[in-house]
Structure formats: C-alpha cells, structure tokens
Design a protein around this motif. Structure first.
Motif, PDB file in Angstrom:
ATOM      1  N   GLY A 125     -14.444  14.217  22.058  1.00  0.00           N
ATOM      2  CA  GLY A 125     -16.007  14.367  22.574  1.00  0.00           C
ATOM      3  C   GLY A 125     -16.254  13.659  23.750  1.00  0.00           C
ATOM      4  N   ALA A 126     -15.431  12.308  24.032  1.00  0.00           N
ATOM      5  CA  ALA A 126     -15.710  11.480  25.111  1.00  0.00           C
ATOM      6  C   ALA A 126     -15.311  11.902  26.526  1.00  0.00           C
ATOM      7  N   ASP A 127     -14.899  12.953  26.654  1.00  0.00           N
ATOM      8  CA  ASP A 127     -14.431  13.319  27.708  1.00  0.00           C
ATOM      9  C   ASP A 127     -15.361  13.756  29.006  1.00  0.00           C
ATOM     10  N   SER A 128     -16.800  13.736  28.441  1.00  0.00           N
ATOM     11  CA  SER A 128     -17.683  14.213  29.462  1.00  0.00           C
ATOM     12  C   SER A 128     -18.311  13.012  29.986  1.00  0.00           C
ATOM     13  N   GLY A 129     -18.356  11.655  29.437  1.00  0.00           N
ATOM     14  CA  GLY A 129     -18.966  10.556  29.867  1.00  0.00           C
ATOM     15  C   GLY A 129     -20.297  10.401  29.020  1.00  0.00           C
ATOM     16  N   GLY A 130     -20.809  11.235  28.119  1.00  0.00           N
ATOM     17  CA  GLY A 130     -21.776  11.200  27.222  1.00  0.00           C
ATOM     18  C   GLY A 130     -23.130  10.795  27.858  1.00  0.00           C
ATOM     19  N   ASN A 131     -23.731   9.843  27.560  1.00  0.00           N
ATOM     20  CA  ASN A 131     -25.203   9.520  28.162  1.00  0.00           C
ATOM     21  C   ASN A 131     -24.928   8.530  29.405  1.00  0.00           C
ATOM     22  N   GLY A 132     -23.588   8.442  29.812  1.00  0.00           N
ATOM     23  CA  GLY A 132     -23.631   7.552  31.007  1.00  0.00           C
ATOM     24  C   GLY A 132     -23.667   6.191  30.740  1.00  0.00           C
ATOM     25  N   SER A 133     -23.943   5.502  29.385  1.00  0.00           N
ATOM     26  CA  SER A 133     -23.886   3.945  29.022  1.00  0.00           C
ATOM     27  C   SER A 133     -22.634   3.551  29.304  1.00  0.00           C
ATOM     28  N   ARG A 137     -18.946   5.193  29.054  1.00  0.00           N
ATOM     29  CA  ARG A 137     -17.803   4.809  30.041  1.00  0.00           C
ATOM     30  C   ARG A 137     -16.410   4.134  29.317  1.00  0.00           C
ATOM     31  N   GLN A 138     -16.749   3.322  28.722  1.00  0.00           N
ATOM     32  CA  GLN A 138     -15.510   2.707  27.766  1.00  0.00           C
ATOM     33  C   GLN A 138     -14.695   3.800  27.052  1.00  0.00           C
ATOM     34  N   ARG A 139     -15.339   4.476  26.404  1.00  0.00           N
ATOM     35  CA  ARG A 139     -14.709   5.413  25.425  1.00  0.00           C
ATOM     36  C   ARG A 139     -13.998   6.605  26.276  1.00  0.00           C
ATOM     37  N   MET A 140     -14.808   7.045  27.471  1.00  0.00           N
ATOM     38  CA  MET A 140     -14.035   8.170  28.314  1.00  0.00           C
ATOM     39  C   MET A 140     -12.759   7.480  29.031  1.00  0.00           C
ATOM     40  N   TYR A 141     -12.826   6.208  29.334  1.00  0.00           N
ATOM     41  CA  TYR A 141     -11.620   5.694  29.945  1.00  0.00           C
ATOM     42  C   TYR A 141     -10.557   5.398  29.015  1.00  0.00           C
ATOM     43  N   LEU A 142     -10.797   5.188  27.937  1.00  0.00           N
ATOM     44  CA  LEU A 142      -9.822   4.697  27.061  1.00  0.00           C
ATOM     45  C   LEU A 142      -9.115   6.125  26.473  1.00  0.00           C
ATOM     46  N   LEU A 143      -9.834   7.238  26.513  1.00  0.00           N
ATOM     47  CA  LEU A 143      -9.339   8.472  26.129  1.00  0.00           C
ATOM     48  C   LEU A 143      -8.540   9.305  27.311  1.00  0.00           C
ATOM     49  N   MET A 144      -8.818   8.796  28.717  1.00  0.00           N
ATOM     50  CA  MET A 144      -7.675   8.970  29.650  1.00  0.00           C
ATOM     51  C   MET A 144      -6.544   8.253  29.638  1.00  0.00           C
TER      52      MET A 144
END
Length: 220
Positions: A125-133, A137-144
C-alpha cells in the motif's frame, strides 16, 4: 425324538452359512479395487517456506502495531490513568511506556536481514507515496528497493517512476531513476533505459546516480 428337530437343525445350519457369506472380511471385498494412483502434491522448497514464514511474521508484526496504536488511542482518552496512583500516603509511579515499533522499522529490519518478501508484505500500500510525508517517502523507497532485491523489475519501474515524480526534490529521486533504467535494460528495453539515464543526468547532473548513469551509457 421330535420329528421336527432335524428340520430345525438344518434350517439353523443354512442360516449360519448365509450370515457367514454376507459377513466377508473387508479385505476380501476391497481386493478388486484399483490401487491409489493419486499424484502427491509437491512440497514447497526451502526458500518458499522461508518466504512464507517471513510473510506470516510480517502480518503478525502488523497486527501488533495495530494493537499498539489502539492502546495509545485508549490512553489518550483516559489521561487520568496516566497520573500516579496514591495508596494512603504512598505514591505509586506509573510504569514505563512500552517502545513503539512502526511497520517501517520492522520492514527495514527484514530488508537488512535479507527477508525482502516480508518487507514487501509490511509495506503493501506504500507504492503511491501516501500523503507525501517523509514517512511515506521512506516507505515507498524501501518498497522499491525490496522489489529490486527480489528481481521484480516491473514493480521497480512502476514504483520508481512514481517516486521520481512525487518526490522529485528528494536525494533519493535520482537513485530511483537509476534503478528504473537498470531494470528497463534488464528487460530488453535498452533504448528506453538509455532515455531514462539521460533524463537522470539532465535533471540531477551532480548526483552520484548521474555519474553511474553516465558510465552505463558509455559502456552501452
């Protein structure tokens, strides 16, 4: 002797024989059945079992995080429970607060231990960047990064491009673009990969990722 007695004895013998014939053993009744030819279901290999266990651990950790969040909500609703309790003239201090571990911290631990499947499960669920916080950001990058370690190039390309657009001013945007180009090249999209690396060099010329992209273009 009663003249009917031999007839009764003969009837009893015939009745016993009939019962014996109908009560044949189960083994003789099943001798004509064909053998069990079912193909056994293949056992998962060791790595698949490890990944499954990691995913189960990640789910349990997420449930723990949810319960901890619920506890904090209840504590905020009852501030009086945080004050020291008094018994006569003796003051009983409140107990120490339990450390709270976020799902990102747990995912990071799994990532560093090489359990990338568990990290992906926690970061779902972190692949969209969430609320932009910063946390999003850290969650999305770690997922990638976790998908990259698993060799899931399609996910790396999709998440990396979104990351570079959503967080273009972050230091990780250039790294995300470099990963996108690497996966594109691996998927036989050489021309697209070169365009991605050129875009990286143009937007982030002074970044370490741009220097690596320049080196890749020279080799190819």
């Amino acid at each position: 002797m009663n003249p009917k007695l031999p007839a009764l004895l003969l009837s009893s013998v015939l009745l016993l024989n009939a019962c014996a014939n109908t009560g044949a053993s189960p083994s003789s009744a099943t001798q004509g059945n064909p053998p069990d030819t079912r193909i056994p279901y293949p056992e998962p290999d060791t790595q698949a079992q490890i990944d499954n266990l990691g995913i189960q651990m990640a789910r349990l950790e997420k449930q723990i995080e949810s319960l901890q969040t619920r506890v904090r909500q209840l504590e905020r609703r009852a501030p009086a429970a945080r004050t020291p309790a008094r018994t006569g003239s003796t003051t009983v201090p409140a107990g120490p607060a339990l450390p709270v571990t976020s799902d990102y911290d747990n995912a990071l631990k799994h990532y560093h231990s090489g359990n990338y499947a568990a990290a992906i499960a926690l970061l779902r669920g972190a692949d969209s960047g969430g609320n932009g916080s910063d946390d999003a950001r850290q969650r999305m990058y770690l997922l990638m990064q976790s998908h990259q370690r698993m060799g899931n190039c399609e996910s790396v390309i999709n998440i990396g491009n979104r990351f570079a657009n959503r967080f273009r001013n972050s230091a990780q945007a250039s790294e995300a673009l470099f990963s996108v180009g690497s996966c594109q090249y691996r998927m036989q999209q050489q021309d697209i990969a070169r365009d991605t690396w050129r875009k990286l060099i143009q937007i982030y010329p002074d970044s370490p990722a741009a220097k690596r992209a320049y080196g890749e273009l020279k080799k190819r």
